[in-house]
Design a protein around this motif. Structure first.
Motif, PDB file in Angstrom:
ATOM      1  N   CYS A 319       0.736  -1.328   0.076  1.00 15.68           N
ATOM      2  CA  CYS A 319      -0.102  -0.025   0.028  1.00 15.68           C
ATOM      3  C   CYS A 319       0.908   1.288   0.054  1.00 15.68           C
ATOM      4  O   CYS A 319       1.647   1.489   0.758  1.00 15.68           O
ATOM      5  CB  CYS A 319      -1.039   0.132   1.117  1.00 15.68           C
ATOM      6  SG  CYS A 319      -1.678   1.412   1.429  1.00 15.68           S
ATOM      7  N   CYS A 322      -0.212   3.281   3.646  1.00 13.48           N
ATOM      8  CA  CYS A 322       0.059   2.714   5.107  1.00 13.48           C
ATOM      9  C   CYS A 322       1.203   1.847   5.070  1.00 13.48           C
ATOM     10  O   CYS A 322       1.543   1.193   6.082  1.00 13.48           O
ATOM     11  CB  CYS A 322      -1.333   2.239   5.698  1.00 13.48           C
ATOM     12  SG  CYS A 322      -1.820   0.707   4.913  1.00 13.48           S
ATOM     13  N   CYS A 333      -6.059  -1.014  -0.782  1.00 15.06           N
ATOM     14  CA  CYS A 333      -5.603  -1.537   0.291  1.00 15.06           C
ATOM     15  C   CYS A 333      -6.743  -1.996   1.295  1.00 15.06           C
ATOM     16  O   CYS A 333      -7.777  -1.088   1.527  1.00 15.06           O
ATOM     17  CB  CYS A 333      -4.702  -0.577   1.368  1.00 15.06           C
ATOM     18  SG  CYS A 333      -4.338  -1.024   3.021  1.00 15.06           S
ATOM     19  N   CYS A 336      -6.517   0.694   4.497  1.00 17.96           N
ATOM     20  CA  CYS A 336      -7.001   1.982   4.454  1.00 17.96           C
ATOM     21  C   CYS A 336      -7.648   2.653   3.111  1.00 17.96           C
ATOM     22  O   CYS A 336      -7.933   3.784   2.883  1.00 17.96           O
ATOM     23  CB  CYS A 336      -5.515   2.921   4.616  1.00 17.96           C
ATOM     24  SG  CYS A 336      -4.454   2.871   3.124  1.00 17.96           S
TER      25      CYS A 336
HETATM   26 ZN   LIG Z   1      -2.961   0.938   3.302  1.00 14.72          ZN
END
Ligand SMILES: [Zn+2]
Length: 393
Positions: A319, A322, A333, A336
């Protein structure tokens, strides 16, 4: 985003993060690592090899944006003008379309490679950044002391730091109490203790990681007697040398032999420990899925990876927001919702994930990890089992 042109012998954490986050949707990010050996013949061979590697990369770019061939042209010109590069590796990250050109002259052993893709090839650089150690080499006899720093195969002398301080201390000492200079043995003891204090001071200021001592055999008991327990703990080895006469190259050779021997032993130990611990469901993880899981839970202390490229690499997804990792294709992701990026070689994703997380990375030069993924980790703790002794280890 536009990274300005640089010509540096060091890559800062900020630059690493910036390079790690760089993404070229058109797959035209060019990474070049080139090491030139000191002898003229090897240099020519290396140059031919490098040009071939870059030509291969050029082949994959045919028919695309002309800015990319301009990058390659510029790389070729840079490489041709290297003339040995003082033993340092030339490392270039370029993407003409996005006006990015990063050029470094780095100490270290990176080998030679040229690759083109959506991301820069950073694994060799990240591994050195998070696994490279600095060795302080202290040479001493009854009258003299010299300090040198061995880092990424390069040696530099730092004796002047000791001399400057010593001058001050001696002057003050002489004014305050002349009797300190009375006996030769006392002077010698003071001299060794002065050296040990400075070694400890530099260690506490994180100026180096480990210590190597060079002296004549008969001097060693007196020097050893002055070493603080912390210095004894980080002492890797000792070699025989005449401190006053030894040239830096000879010192480097002797110190590097100690480091190489210790690395071989340590690698074997780390592999054995991680394999055993993973099998016993203790503080070890083996294989890509298990290691990724451990990374995500913040369990990893040391990540182990082979230095050479694995023959059939496994891809990994990271990702961009994050740092969440996946072993199977994912567009967004799961944590997030940001976009995931695919890295053809999993280590590029894993090492990016470790950046700024205080995880040690060890690229294995000799010891082998079991297939298929050839990746392992030593853990600080295991989140689900709450191993109580973990924090103390
Ligand atoms: Zn993420």
């Amino acid at each position: 985003m536009a990274i300005v042109a640089t010509d540096n012998s060091r890559v800062s954490v900020e630059e690493l993060k910036e390079l790690a986050g760089f993404w070229a949707e058109k797959g035209d990010a060019l990474s070049v690592y080139l090491q030139v050996k000191p002898s003229q013949l090897s240099y020519k061979e290396e140059l031919i090899f490098a040009k071939e590697k870059i030509q291969e990369a050029l082949g994959t770019l045919k028919g695309k944006n002309p800015a990319e061939s301009a990058d390659i042209q510029r790389v070729m010109e840079t490489v041709t003008g290297m003339k040995g590069n003082e033993g340092r590796a030339k490392v270039i990250f370029a993407c003409g379309r996005q006006k990015v050109w990063h050029e470094y002259n780095l100490p270290g052993d990176f080998g030679a490679r040229a690759e083109v893709g959506p991301a820069f090839t950073l694994a060799p650089l990240l591994a050195q950044h998070q696994g490279g150690r600095r060795y302080c080499i202290a040479l001493a006899d009854r009258n003299r002391a010299r300090l040198l720093l061995l880092e990424a195969g390069q040696i530099s002398e730092h004796s002047q730091i000791l001399d400057e301080d010593k001058e001050k201390i001696r002057t003050t000492g002489a004014r305050k109490s002349a009797h300190l200079e009375r006996k030769k043995d006392e002077q010698v003891k003071k001299h060794y203790s002065f050296l040990a204090e400075h070694l400890l001071h530099f260690r506490e200021h994180k100026d180096y990681d480990e210590l190597i001592i060079g002296c004549r055999d008969e001097m060693w008991p007196e020097i050893e007697a002055e070493l603080h327990p912390e210095l004894k703990r980080i002492l890797v080895g000792r070699f025989l040398v005449d401190p006053g006469l030894a040239a830096a190259e000879l010192i480097k050779e002797k110190a590097q032999a100690i480091v190489d021997q210790r690395d071989r032993e340590e690698e074997a130990r780390l592999v054995e420990k991680s394999v055993g611990a993973a099998a016993a469901k203790g503080l070890g993880a083996m294989g890509l899925t298990a290691v990724m899981g451990a990374l995500e839970k913040g369990e990893v202390r040391t990540l182990l990876w082979p230095k050479r490229n694995v023959k059939s690499p496994h891809a990994a997804w990271l990702c961009r927001n994050c740092g969440h990792l996946e072993t199977a294709e994912a567009d967004t992701c799961a944590l997030c919702g940001w976009g995931m990026r695919r890295f053809a070689r999993a280590e590029e994703a894993l090492l990016r994930h470790t950046l700024g997380r205080g995880i040690e990375v060890r690229l294995l030069r000799c010891a082998k990890l079991p297939p298929p993924n050839e990746v392992a980790a030593l853990l600080r703790f295991r989140a689900e089992t709450h191993v109580p002794q973990a924090l103390a280890s």
